[in-house]
Enzyme design. Structure first.
Site, PDB file in Angstrom:
ATOM      1  CG  LEU A  73      -5.777   3.539  15.276  1.00  0.00           C
ATOM      2  CD1 LEU A  73      -4.847   3.208  14.110  1.00  0.00           C
ATOM      3  CD2 LEU A  73      -5.013   3.473  16.595  1.00  0.00           C
ATOM      4  CB  ALA A 101      -1.665   4.287   8.824  1.00  0.00           C
ATOM      5  CG  ASP A 123       7.965   6.406   0.538  1.00  0.00           C
ATOM      6  OD1 ASP A 123       7.157   5.660   1.133  1.00  0.00           O
ATOM      7  OD2 ASP A 123       7.726   6.893  -0.586  1.00  0.00           O
ATOM      8  CE1 TYR A 151      -0.249   7.786   4.819  1.00  0.00           C
ATOM      9  CE2 TYR A 151       1.630   8.220   3.377  1.00  0.00           C
ATOM     10  CZ  TYR A 151       0.945   7.379   4.240  1.00  0.00           C
ATOM     11  OH  TYR A 151       1.458   6.132   4.508  1.00  0.00           O
ATOM     12  CE  LYS A 160       2.620   6.584   8.578  1.00  0.00           C
ATOM     13  NZ  LYS A 160       1.981   5.484   9.369  1.00  0.00           N
ATOM     14  CD1 TRP A 185       6.751   3.592  -3.234  1.00  0.00           C
ATOM     15  CD2 TRP A 185       7.413   2.578  -5.122  1.00  0.00           C
ATOM     16  NE1 TRP A 185       7.152   4.571  -4.125  1.00  0.00           N
ATOM     17  CE2 TRP A 185       7.562   3.971  -5.288  1.00  0.00           C
ATOM     18  CE3 TRP A 185       7.771   1.738  -6.153  1.00  0.00           C
ATOM     19  CZ2 TRP A 185       8.052   4.538  -6.476  1.00  0.00           C
ATOM     20  CZ3 TRP A 185       8.269   2.294  -7.333  1.00  0.00           C
ATOM     21  CH2 TRP A 185       8.394   3.677  -7.495  1.00  0.00           C
TER      22      TRP A 185
END
Ligand code: NAP
Length: 300
Positions: A39, A63, A105, A128, A132, A153
């Protein structure tokens, strides 16, 4: 019925691994390792792979997930978390197939006093989180049919995660301090994978429009609350229980800031797909039992 073939990135990770291990009936998973599908590649061209394998949907679980390290290499994080999802989605559009993007989140600032809805303003405070969010935006702009599923989480029997770390610290230390002023929704990777499969099927069959959905186990707690649950379950299974102390975030400095409020509202997922994940306590207990039974892997 034509065969469904899903391209799953991040197949060696928590969520991708759970999906690859338990695909729904009638689905074949293609999960190339990083050496085959990188990626971080400058030019990510997956069109030949899509054609050769007859891929019918893409699920991007891969990711750059090292939250603190991302502060030191934001370009790499952006390439993997921002550019790559965009390239996958553009290829999906060209092939006429949908893409499911796993997000986080961390796209939120974490300063809202109540749980976050999908439409709440984003405002990532870390490299980060920004990477995202870029991935979400690239997927949404690609023209492909898409579902963005934000989770949080994440824990599982294998891989690097908080539940496994607590079990290790519980063996190594008499006292463990864990922050109690960050709240969120702990979520089992297996539960995410099962829900992702349902959403992908709906998207493939045209039973869903494009959009963003929050996908976490029910309920909420702090990291301290999750640690307490882990140690209580482990004690039931005969493990030594350390003394657990509540500490403030200020006593546990990290390179990347953490959202104080990571709670996500999941009503939209239930409304649109009828999916409601079980309470986090049940999911955490199951993971603890699996780890203690040696079902996880041996990575730290
Ligand atoms: N973990 C959490 O608490 C959390 C919370 C919210 C959202 N999420 C999101 O949920 C998704 C899944 O997370 P996870 O916990 O399953 O992650 P994980 O366990 O850290 O796994 C990450 C996966 O991505 C792969 N990967 C990393 N860099 C790559 C590259 N350059 N090329 C190809 N593959 C690469 C890894 O492969 P290697 O094995 O080769 O490294 C691994 O399979 C991610 O989108 C993440 O942002 C995670």
């Amino acid at each position: 019925m034509a065969e469904r073939v899903w391209l799953v990135t991040g197949g060696s990770g928590q969520v991708g691994g759970a999906l690859a291990a338990a695909p729904p009936p009638g689905v074949r998973i293609v999960a190339p390792p990083r050496a085959v599908l990188d990626l971080a590649a400058e030019r990510l061209d997956i069109a030949p792979l899509l054609a050769a394998e007859g891929i019918t949907a893409i699920i991007n679980c891969g990711a750059y997930t090292k939250v603190d390290q991302a502060e030191d290499e934001p370009e790499l994080a952006l390439r993997i978390n921002g550019d790559a999802p965009g390239a996958l989605a553009v290829a999906a559009h060209a092939a006429g197939i949908p893409i499911v993007q796993i997000s986080t989140d961390y796209v939120f600032a974490g300063d809202k006093p109540s749980p976050y809805f999908e439409a709440d303003p984003t405002g990532p405070t870390s490299a980060y989180g920004r990477s995202k969010l870029a991935g979400e935006q690239a997927v949404a702009a690609s023209g492909a049919r898409y579902a963005i599923l934000r989770t949080a989480w994440v824990f599982s029997p294998g891989g690097a995660n908080f539940v496994r770390t607590m079990l290790r610290l519980g063996r190594e230390r008499d006292t463990v301090g864990v922050v109690d002023d960050q709240v969120g929704c702990p979520t089992h990777a297996g539960d995410i994978a099962a829900a992702v499969a349902q959403v992908t099927l709906a998207l493939e069959d045209g039973r869903s429009g494009d959009g963003i959905w929050h996908l976490v186990n029910s309920g909420e707690t702090s990291w301290h609350g999750l640690a307490a649950r882990v140690f209580a379950r482990a004690a039931l299974r005969g493990q030594p229980a350390p003394q657990l102390n509540a500490i403030p975030t200020s006593a546990y400095p990290t390179k990347a800031p953490r959202p104080a409020n990571s709670r996500l509202v999941t009503g939209r997922l239930y409304h649109d797909f009828g999916i409601r994940l079980r309470p986090w306590q049940e999911a955490a207990d199951e993971a603890v039992d699996a780890i203690l039974a040696g079902e996880g892997d041996t990575r730290p």
